[in-house]
Design a protein around this motif. Sequence first.
Motif, PDB file in Angstrom:
ATOM      1  N   ALA A 196      54.042  70.493  73.808  1.00  0.00           N
ATOM      2  CA  ALA A 196      53.133  70.877  72.730  1.00  0.00           C
ATOM      3  C   ALA A 196      51.979  71.739  73.207  1.00  0.00           C
ATOM      4  N   ASN A 197      51.619  71.604  74.475  1.00  0.00           N
ATOM      5  CA  ASN A 197      50.503  72.392  74.999  1.00  0.00           C
ATOM      6  C   ASN A 197      50.654  72.557  76.508  1.00  0.00           C
ATOM      7  N   ALA A 198      49.745  73.304  77.108  1.00  0.00           N
ATOM      8  CA  ALA A 198      49.841  73.604  78.540  1.00  0.00           C
ATOM      9  C   ALA A 198      49.703  72.348  79.387  1.00  0.00           C
ATOM     10  N   PHE A 199      48.889  71.379  78.925  1.00  0.00           N
ATOM     11  CA  PHE A 199      48.726  70.144  79.687  1.00  0.00           C
ATOM     12  C   PHE A 199      50.054  69.405  79.803  1.00  0.00           C
ATOM     13  N   VAL A 200      50.746  69.215  78.692  1.00  0.00           N
ATOM     14  CA  VAL A 200      52.039  68.520  78.712  1.00  0.00           C
ATOM     15  C   VAL A 200      53.047  69.297  79.542  1.00  0.00           C
ATOM     16  N   ALA A 201      53.053  70.617  79.392  1.00  0.00           N
ATOM     17  CA  ALA A 201      53.976  71.458  80.161  1.00  0.00           C
ATOM     18  C   ALA A 201      53.756  71.294  81.654  1.00  0.00           C
ATOM     19  N   ASP A 202      52.498  71.192  82.056  1.00  0.00           N
ATOM     20  CA  ASP A 202      52.153  71.077  83.466  1.00  0.00           C
ATOM     21  C   ASP A 202      52.371  69.656  83.991  1.00  0.00           C
ATOM     22  N   PHE A 203      52.199  68.658  83.118  1.00  0.00           N
ATOM     23  CA  PHE A 203      52.278  67.258  83.561  1.00  0.00           C
ATOM     24  C   PHE A 203      53.715  66.765  83.631  1.00  0.00           C
ATOM     25  N   ILE A 204      54.559  67.201  82.711  1.00  0.00           N
ATOM     26  CA  ILE A 204      55.952  66.760  82.684  1.00  0.00           C
ATOM     27  C   ILE A 204      56.805  67.746  83.467  1.00  0.00           C
ATOM     28  N   GLY A 205      57.317  67.307  84.607  1.00  0.00           N
ATOM     29  CA  GLY A 205      58.107  68.200  85.444  1.00  0.00           C
ATOM     30  C   GLY A 205      57.220  69.196  86.164  1.00  0.00           C
ATOM     31  N   VAL A 206      57.817  70.310  86.566  1.00  0.00           N
ATOM     32  CA  VAL A 206      57.097  71.374  87.270  1.00  0.00           C
ATOM     33  C   VAL A 206      57.151  72.634  86.421  1.00  0.00           C
ATOM     34  N   MET A 207      56.030  73.290  86.267  1.00  0.00           N
ATOM     35  CA  MET A 207      55.971  74.506  85.459  1.00  0.00           C
ATOM     36  C   MET A 207      55.205  75.590  86.210  1.00  0.00           C
ATOM     37  N   ASN A 208      55.741  76.813  86.178  1.00  0.00           N
ATOM     38  CA  ASN A 208      55.019  77.975  86.693  1.00  0.00           C
ATOM     39  C   ASN A 208      54.197  78.582  85.563  1.00  0.00           C
ATOM     40  N   PHE A 209      52.967  78.977  85.860  1.00  0.00           N
ATOM     41  CA  PHE A 209      52.125  79.652  84.878  1.00  0.00           C
ATOM     42  C   PHE A 209      51.718  81.018  85.418  1.00  0.00           C
ATOM     43  N   VAL A 210      51.879  82.024  84.574  1.00  0.00           N
ATOM     44  CA  VAL A 210      51.509  83.393  84.936  1.00  0.00           C
ATOM     45  C   VAL A 210      50.577  83.922  83.853  1.00  0.00           C
ATOM     46  N   PRO A 211      49.396  84.423  84.213  1.00  0.00           N
ATOM     47  CA  PRO A 211      48.511  84.989  83.194  1.00  0.00           C
ATOM     48  C   PRO A 211      49.066  86.312  82.678  1.00  0.00           C
ATOM     49  N   GLY A 212      48.990  86.500  81.376  1.00  0.00           N
ATOM     50  CA  GLY A 212      49.491  87.734  80.781  1.00  0.00           C
ATOM     51  C   GLY A 212      48.648  88.152  79.598  1.00  0.00           C
ATOM     52  N   THR A 213      48.904  89.345  79.111  1.00  0.00           N
ATOM     53  CA  THR A 213      48.198  89.894  77.956  1.00  0.00           C
ATOM     54  C   THR A 213      49.214  90.368  76.933  1.00  0.00           C
ATOM     55  N   TYR A 214      49.017  89.993  75.685  1.00  0.00           N
ATOM     56  CA  TYR A 214      49.944  90.399  74.617  1.00  0.00           C
ATOM     57  C   TYR A 214      49.764  91.879  74.316  1.00  0.00           C
ATOM     58  N   VAL A 215      50.888  92.619  74.333  1.00  0.00           N
ATOM     59  CA  VAL A 215      50.816  94.065  74.088  1.00  0.00           C
ATOM     60  C   VAL A 215      51.595  94.504  72.857  1.00  0.00           C
ATOM     61  N   GLY A 216      52.353  93.598  72.221  1.00  0.00           N
ATOM     62  CA  GLY A 216      53.080  93.973  71.013  1.00  0.00           C
ATOM     63  C   GLY A 216      54.426  93.285  70.928  1.00  0.00           C
ATOM     64  N   THR A 217      55.287  93.811  70.049  1.00  0.00           N
ATOM     65  CA  THR A 217      56.636  93.268  69.874  1.00  0.00           C
ATOM     66  C   THR A 217      57.669  94.340  70.144  1.00  0.00           C
ATOM     67  N   GLU A 218      58.842  93.868  70.539  1.00  0.00           N
ATOM     68  CA  GLU A 218      59.944  94.782  70.832  1.00  0.00           C
ATOM     69  C   GLU A 218      61.247  94.025  70.602  1.00  0.00           C
ATOM     70  N   SER A 219      62.069  94.520  69.694  1.00  0.00           N
ATOM     71  CA  SER A 219      63.353  93.889  69.366  1.00  0.00           C
ATOM     72  C   SER A 219      63.185  92.412  69.004  1.00  0.00           C
ATOM     73  N   GLY A 220      62.145  92.115  68.240  1.00  0.00           N
ATOM     74  CA  GLY A 220      61.928  90.752  67.778  1.00  0.00           C
ATOM     75  C   GLY A 220      61.338  89.817  68.800  1.00  0.00           C
ATOM     76  N   LYS A 221      60.937  90.335  69.952  1.00  0.00           N
ATOM     77  CA  LYS A 221      60.335  89.487  70.979  1.00  0.00           C
ATOM     78  C   LYS A 221      58.894  89.915  71.237  1.00  0.00           C
ATOM     79  N   HIS A 222      58.070  88.933  71.606  1.00  0.00           N
ATOM     80  CA  HIS A 222      56.712  89.241  72.021  1.00  0.00           C
ATOM     81  C   HIS A 222      56.754  89.819  73.433  1.00  0.00           C
ATOM     82  N   VAL A 223      55.956  90.835  73.685  1.00  0.00           N
ATOM     83  CA  VAL A 223      55.918  91.492  74.988  1.00  0.00           C
ATOM     84  C   VAL A 223      54.539  91.281  75.608  1.00  0.00           C
ATOM     85  N   PHE A 224      54.554  90.862  76.880  1.00  0.00           N
ATOM     86  CA  PHE A 224      53.306  90.579  77.591  1.00  0.00           C
ATOM     87  C   PHE A 224      53.268  91.380  78.880  1.00  0.00           C
TER      88      PHE A 224
END
Length: 372
Positions: free
Chosen positions: A229-257
């Motif tokens: 549901a949020n970054a805390f749960v994602a980080d606490f349950i299992g192992v998760m990689n986090f990469v900082p990104g910036t939203y730049v728009g959409t392309e073929s129905g996907k968000h692009v960062f």
Amino acid sequence: MIGRRLILSELQKRYADIWAVRCTNLEIEPGEFVSIVGPSGSGKTSLLTMIAGFEMPTAGTIRIGDKDVTPLPPNRRDIGMVFQKYALFPHLTVGQNIAFPLKMRRALSGAPLKSRLEEILQLVQLSEYRDRYPNQLSGGQQQRVAVARALVFDPPVILMDEPLGALDKKLREAMQFELKRIQQRLGATVVYVTHDQDEALAMSDRVAVMRQGELQQIGTPTELYGKPANAFVADFIGVMNFVPGTYVGTESGKHVFQVAEDVLLRAPTVSDGSAIHLVKGSPLHLAIRPEHISLAPSGQNRDSTGAGIVEASVFFGSTNILLVRLTRLPSVVLRVELPAGQATAFEQGSSVNLLIDEARVQTFPIKEGFAA
């Protein structure tokens, strides 16, 4: 089925100026196995002690079946309990320890008591140890005696607080299956507190994640792992990689960062949907599990997300864990999980291209905190 429904409504606990549990609502179905996890100080033990009756809530109610047990002392709630320290009576035999709750309640005596005792001994596979004393048992056997003692009077709810914490890794894993077998056979309602996320995922029908006294998410192990549901749960349950990104728009129905000057990453959806309003330039955390990243030798795959350098590779039997530092974003080190046979191609110092399964990328607001 011996289990009853457990309902926590607006439950709160405050110690002076500190809120241990804040406005928690939780409904556990009859025969359900629910684990409560969270870092130290998250409120999971306070929640358990209120259910047990050892602590009175500051506000809210606790119901077992149709009965409001909030004002009742522990001995009138009829709850079974198993703790990390099994608290067996050293001067009583296995059979006498297990029969103790029945004798205290004067529920059974004579032939019916002997019959019930034998039934429980067979269930926990301790019939041949009936006349032994606790100091003559292994840790796993003592743990089964504690479980049998909690089950013998058919409690509507069983509370377990780190019951496997004193066992070594191999025995702990074996006892996870044993506890689950017993719980399913009886249809017992179990509330299980543990600091071990893997244990909670392996044993539970649902898992409740707490943080700073608040319930962050409750769901099946698959839901929590795949759709946190949020970054805390994602980080606490299992192992998760986090990469900082910036939203730049959409392309073929996907968000692009944009994650680096010439590195783009796509994500199919935003994890908490309408709660996040995407506008160009929005900073976000992009999250990806280690098993959803693969590697290729540098220059061999033009569809890669970016380049990196392998900093370490650790063998874990069937898998290897590799740490890869991004070339274009050197502050970020990704954890990559590969089958052991594939990992041999990527030694420490190797230049690699990263291939990220973009369908598995999740996004979270940059302001959200991670697990402690």
